[in-house]
Design an enzyme around this catalytic site. Structure first.
Site, PDB file in Angstrom:
ATOM      1  N   CYS A  52      73.211 187.986  17.164  1.00  0.00           N
ATOM      2  CA  CYS A  52      72.304 187.752  16.046  1.00  0.00           C
ATOM      3  C   CYS A  52      72.215 186.238  15.838  1.00  0.00           C
ATOM      4  O   CYS A  52      73.246 185.564  15.755  1.00  0.00           O
ATOM      5  CB  CYS A  52      72.833 188.425  14.785  1.00  0.00           C
ATOM      6  SG  CYS A  52      71.877 188.017  13.309  1.00  0.00           S
ATOM      7  N   ASP A  59      74.807 192.084  18.980  1.00  0.00           N
ATOM      8  CA  ASP A  59      73.780 193.120  18.930  1.00  0.00           C
ATOM      9  C   ASP A  59      73.801 193.838  20.270  1.00  0.00           C
ATOM     10  O   ASP A  59      74.032 193.220  21.315  1.00  0.00           O
ATOM     11  CB  ASP A  59      72.393 192.507  18.701  1.00  0.00           C
ATOM     12  CG  ASP A  59      72.196 192.013  17.276  1.00  0.00           C
ATOM     13  OD1 ASP A  59      72.698 192.671  16.349  1.00  0.00           O
ATOM     14  OD2 ASP A  59      71.531 190.980  17.102  1.00  0.00           O
TER      15      ASP A  59
END
Length: 154
Positions: A52, A59
């Site tokens: 992120c 992620d």
């Protein structure tokens, strides 16, 4: 296929470190031995990882890349290393998915390419990102990407 294209590859058959960033990664290609045939090549990446850009938290996504090759095929080790280079790269889901699709399209000049990025939930919301380049040639069979919609506990 002739051995010359393999000889020219810099990553396949060599110890190659993961690039520090997607921009530093080298995507290699090899001649398509069947450029006259319309067929789909698929790469499935069930454990794609990036960061992120705001929080630095990891992620995760399940990527499915389909393409109808023209003159070129992607060399799979270089693709693997390119995708691994996102591991420490901060970008939003949409940016990662489109950057991969556009880079592949630019490297290969395929007849058609699509990428589905099925991102695992962060903050309770899964984000799915889809991008396509070109028109699918007539008569080409493209299987469903096979990724079930996220259901949570619902």
């Amino acid at each position: 296929m002739a051995k010359k294209p393999v000889k020219d590859l810099k990553q396949l058959g060599h110890a190659t470190p993961v690039p520090a960033s997607p921009e530093e990664a080298t995507l290699e290609r090899v001649p398509n031995p069947h450029p006259d045939a319309n067929y789909v090549a698929r790469f499935t990446v069930p454990e794609f990882t990036s960061l992120c850009p705001v929080t630095g938290q990891p992620d995760f996504a399940h990527l499915v890349i389909d393409y109808v090759p023209g003159k070129w095929l992607i060399e799979s080790k270089s693709l693997k290393l390119y995708l691994q280079s996102f591991r420490n790269h901060g970008a939003f889901h949409e940016d990662c998915t489109l950057a991969i699709g556009k880079r592949l399209a630019g490297t290969l000049a395929p007849k058609w390419l699509r990428i589905g990025g099925y991102w695992y939930p962060r903050g309770g919301i899964p984000i799915d990102v889809f991008w396509q380049k070109g028109k699918l040639p007539a008569g080409v069979w493209v299987p469903d990407q096979g990724v079930a919609p996220y259901r949570g506990r619902g």
